[in-house]
Design a protein around this motif. Structure first.
Motif, PDB file in Angstrom:
ATOM      1  N   VAL A   1     -40.138  33.049 -18.155  1.00 23.29           N
ATOM      2  CA  VAL A   1     -38.363  32.492 -18.470  1.00 23.29           C
ATOM      3  C   VAL A   1     -38.680  32.511 -20.052  1.00 23.29           C
ATOM      4  O   VAL A   1     -37.390  32.945 -20.392  1.00 23.29           O
TER       5      VAL A   1
ATOM      6  N   THR B   1     -28.930  32.199 -13.705  1.00 26.72           N
ATOM      7  CA  THR B   1     -30.214  33.262 -12.188  1.00 26.72           C
ATOM      8  C   THR B   1     -30.567  32.977 -10.595  1.00 26.72           C
ATOM      9  O   THR B   1     -28.865  31.923 -10.235  1.00 26.72           O
TER      10      THR B   1
ATOM     11  N   GLY C   1     -38.535  26.117 -11.602  1.00 28.69           N
ATOM     12  CA  GLY C   1     -37.572  27.004 -12.062  1.00 28.69           C
ATOM     13  C   GLY C   1     -36.064  26.448 -12.280  1.00 28.69           C
ATOM     14  O   GLY C   1     -36.143  26.413 -13.913  1.00 28.69           O
TER      15      GLY C   1
ATOM     16  N   VAL D   1     -38.321  32.918 -11.791  1.00 32.21           N
ATOM     17  CA  VAL D   1     -37.732  31.638 -12.697  1.00 32.21           C
ATOM     18  C   VAL D   1     -39.330  30.524 -12.564  1.00 32.21           C
ATOM     19  O   VAL D   1     -39.255  29.440 -13.511  1.00 32.21           O
TER      20      VAL D   1
ATOM     21  N   CYS E   1     -35.740  26.563 -16.990  1.00 24.94           N
ATOM     22  CA  CYS E   1     -34.017  27.317 -17.271  1.00 24.94           C
ATOM     23  C   CYS E   1     -33.633  26.704 -19.005  1.00 24.94           C
ATOM     24  O   CYS E   1     -33.726  26.119 -19.852  1.00 24.94           O
TER      25      CYS E   1
ATOM     26  N   ALA F   1     -30.253  36.829 -13.964  1.00 26.49           N
ATOM     27  CA  ALA F   1     -31.980  37.596 -13.758  1.00 26.49           C
ATOM     28  C   ALA F   1     -32.193  36.924 -12.042  1.00 26.49           C
ATOM     29  O   ALA F   1     -31.097  35.479 -11.339  1.00 26.49           O
ATOM     30  N   ASP F   2     -32.968  37.244 -11.983  1.00 27.77           N
ATOM     31  CA  ASP F   2     -32.892  37.451 -10.429  1.00 27.77           C
ATOM     32  C   ASP F   2     -34.646  38.461 -10.348  1.00 27.77           C
ATOM     33  O   ASP F   2     -34.716  39.170 -10.795  1.00 27.77           O
TER      34      ASP F   2
ATOM     35  N   ALA G   1     -31.158  29.083  -9.129  1.00 33.60           N
ATOM     36  CA  ALA G   1     -32.449  30.086  -8.553  1.00 33.60           C
ATOM     37  C   ALA G   1     -33.071  28.525  -7.665  1.00 33.60           C
ATOM     38  O   ALA G   1     -33.015  28.093  -8.038  1.00 33.60           O
TER      39      ALA G   1
ATOM     40  N   ALA H   1     -28.194  27.012 -13.795  1.00 33.93           N
ATOM     41  CA  ALA H   1     -29.588  26.917 -13.376  1.00 33.93           C
ATOM     42  C   ALA H   1     -29.905  27.271 -11.376  1.00 33.93           C
ATOM     43  O   ALA H   1     -29.247  26.371 -11.005  1.00 33.93           O
TER      44      ALA H   1
END
Length: 253
Positions: free
Chosen positions: A59, A8, A107, A53, A111, A32-33, A80, A78
């Protein structure tokens, strides 16, 4: 089969460095962003998804897509996070506190929540959570960020206990001051809050480590690849700083 790795905030900064390092190690990479422009600049070899997130529906949808495309997951990074406000605690707005918690702490929780069943099912894998040395020391003017980063350490240690019996490891990485655009923003805001120059704050952070320097994103990425590998097969529940050895988190100049 090569490892399947989700990162992330993987389109820039530490996350981008992680993606590049895992890619170089032969892993399959999914980033993922929230930054669509940054995602568009990522390698065509990587799977890419725009995901916030802090949004559980987003998610959950991401993990359904991973299940469909990959059939599972081996490593969750994880990573982010947002810097949050720089202010004395009495000047922090509740709304800003909540945004910081939503991304940095919730977030990581969301996740982990959706990755756990995948990892437990295959009885193998690793969760890596990016915290910060702010999660090990108090930082003046950074109450929301420090609180969130302390929180993910508790999350990581609990995940290690819950997932360990299923052959899954969890570790927490604590970067120190990392060269790059995000830290530049922190330096500028902290300088304004303390009535100092940017260079004074920079030197203060560097002087607070025994090695006298900032770390680079690749240093964090190298640790992530190691912790996800079989070389770290019995390393779990650990909080590992990659920071040049912080000896004074708030040196006074």
């Amino acid at each position: 089969m090569s490892s399947r790795v989700l990162i992330t905030a993987g389109a820039s900064g530490i996350g981008r460095a992680m993606a590049e390092a895992f890619d170089a190690s032969g892993a399959r990479v999914w980033v993922a962003d929230v930054d669509e422009a940054a995602l568009s600049g990522c390698s065509d070899n990587w799977q890419r998804s725009r995901v916030d997130v802090s949004d559980e529906d987003a998610v959950a949808s991401l993990f359904r897509e991973i299940e469909t495309e990959w059939g599972g997951l081996d490593v969750l990074c994880a990573n982010a996070g947002v810097a949050g406000p720089t202010a004395l605690v009495e000047d922090v707005r509740l709304a800003d506190w909540r945004v910081c918690m939503a991304v940095n702490l919730e977030g990581a929780f969301l996740c982990s929540k959706y990755a756990a069943p995948m990892l437990k099912r295959q009885r193998n894998g690793a969760v890596l959570i990016t915290s910060s040395t702010a999660g090990q020391y108090g930082y003046p003017n950074r109450a929301p960020y420090a609180a969130a980063k302390w929180g993910v350490i508790g999350l990581g240690k609990t995940l290690a206990m819950e997932l360990g019996p299923h052959g899954v490891r969890c570790n927490v990485i604590c970067p120190g001051a990392v060269e790059g655009p995000r830290m530049e923003g922190v330096l500028e805001r902290e300088a304004a809050a303390k009535g100092m120059t940017r260079d004074q704050v920079y030197q203060g952070y560097a002087a607070g480590t025994s090695m006298g320097r900032f770390v680079e994103a690749r240093d964090i990425a190298n640790m992530a690849v190691f912790l996800a590998s079989d070389a770290a097969r019995l390393v779990s529940g650990q909080v590992i700083a990659v920071d040049g050895h912080t000896v004074n988190p708030d040196p006074k100049l």
